[in-house]
Design a protein around this motif. Sequence first.
Motif, PDB file in Angstrom:
ATOM      1  N   GLY A 152       0.802  -1.216   0.000  1.00 48.94           N
ATOM      2  CA  GLY A 152       0.000   0.000   0.000  1.00 48.94           C
ATOM      3  C   GLY A 152       0.824   1.249   0.000  1.00 48.94           C
ATOM      4  O   GLY A 152       2.025   1.171  -0.098  1.00 48.94           O
ATOM      5  N   PRO A 153       0.164   2.399   0.114  1.00 47.05           N
ATOM      6  CA  PRO A 153      -1.291   2.540   0.221  1.00 47.05           C
ATOM      7  C   PRO A 153      -1.999   2.318  -1.120  1.00 47.05           C
ATOM      8  O   PRO A 153      -1.457   2.634  -2.167  1.00 47.05           O
ATOM      9  N   ASN A 191      -4.617  -4.063   0.262  1.00 46.44           N
ATOM     10  CA  ASN A 191      -3.286  -3.864   0.809  1.00 46.44           C
ATOM     11  C   ASN A 191      -2.750  -5.213   1.306  1.00 46.44           C
ATOM     12  O   ASN A 191      -3.490  -5.984   1.901  1.00 46.44           O
ATOM     13  N   GLY A 222       4.053  -2.711   7.470  1.00 46.85           N
ATOM     14  CA  GLY A 222       2.669  -2.246   7.534  1.00 46.85           C
ATOM     15  C   GLY A 222       1.925  -3.038   8.589  1.00 46.85           C
ATOM     16  O   GLY A 222       2.522  -3.804   9.342  1.00 46.85           O
ATOM     17  N   ASN A 238      -6.455   2.963   4.516  1.00 46.28           N
ATOM     18  CA  ASN A 238      -5.118   2.393   4.699  1.00 46.28           C
ATOM     19  C   ASN A 238      -4.655   2.627   6.139  1.00 46.28           C
ATOM     20  O   ASN A 238      -3.527   3.072   6.378  1.00 46.28           O
ATOM     21  N   GLU A 241      -1.139   1.527   7.584  1.00 45.44           N
ATOM     22  CA  GLU A 241       0.104   1.939   6.925  1.00 45.44           C
ATOM     23  C   GLU A 241       0.922   2.849   7.842  1.00 45.44           C
ATOM     24  O   GLU A 241       0.874   4.076   7.721  1.00 45.44           O
TER      25      GLU A 241
END
Length: 309
Positions: A152-153, A191, A222, A238, A241
Amino acid sequence: MFSGTNLPRVGSYNINVVLSCVQASDGISRVEIAQQTGLTAQTVSVIVRRLIDRGIVQESGSLPSTGGKPRKTLRINPTAANAVGIHFDPLVVSIVVVDMMGQALAHWRQDISPGLDPEALIAQAAQAALSLLSDLGIAREQLLGVGAACPGPIDQRQGFVTSPPRRDRWTEVPIKRFLEQHIGFEVIIDNDANAAAIGERWYGHGRATSDFAFLYMGTGIGGGLFLSNHIYRGVSLNAGEFGHIVVEPNGAPCYCGNRGCLEAMCSPAAIVKAAHAELAAGRTSKLAILYEGPCAGRPHGDLPCRSRR
Ligand SMILES: [Zn+2]
């Protein structure tokens, strides 16, 4: 842990609740499902019969009786359907075909060369996935769909990675659309840390756990958060993250432009790089034996190595 509702016209919701209950358990009876969900015994019985008739759930053994007849144990039927998972890591693409219990039936993996066109790689991955399905004799109607996990994001609605780590050419590449065109199945993109957390929730250490945090350390860092039985994405979609939180203002430079990000300091690649630097500076360590070996061609082959000096 799961709550159903006995209001009318919420059938599909209750089917999901019952199915989640069976999936999260290692064998459960109709009575226990009713206790856990708050649904009436009759509603549970009707839904379970429907799921058995469709081959999704099967009766497997019996639980000890507490009076009356033994209670049949319900489990997910692993052969009811299959799914494909594709992980687009910055360095390698991996594919797996799984059954309904998440059991891996086949794998495929290939290193990504930095100059490779993203759509060409997606087409290659799609072809590899179709070959795996063909080799396993899995018919199209047997496949639930394809899940694509990306660093990700990501923008899950648009189906692309907004700022991929270490791969500028992948910025806003429509991974979902390309993959659907090449593979011919619906694709869900997520993700990779979220996907890993969902995997742990369904089949791993987080099974039957309603709230937990999953720390993901791959090429980057993450996390995935499960809150009240659901993956938590937050406003940004997200939420996990956190790899670019600055933990050392004067630390190592990060590809995002900042210095001292958690990912730049603590990712596996950063730890290997720090170890190489220490050894190059003459620090005594058992790692020096490994450090003397050839490193060209490895993912971290650009790091200092005595065999290349
Ligand atoms: Zn950063």
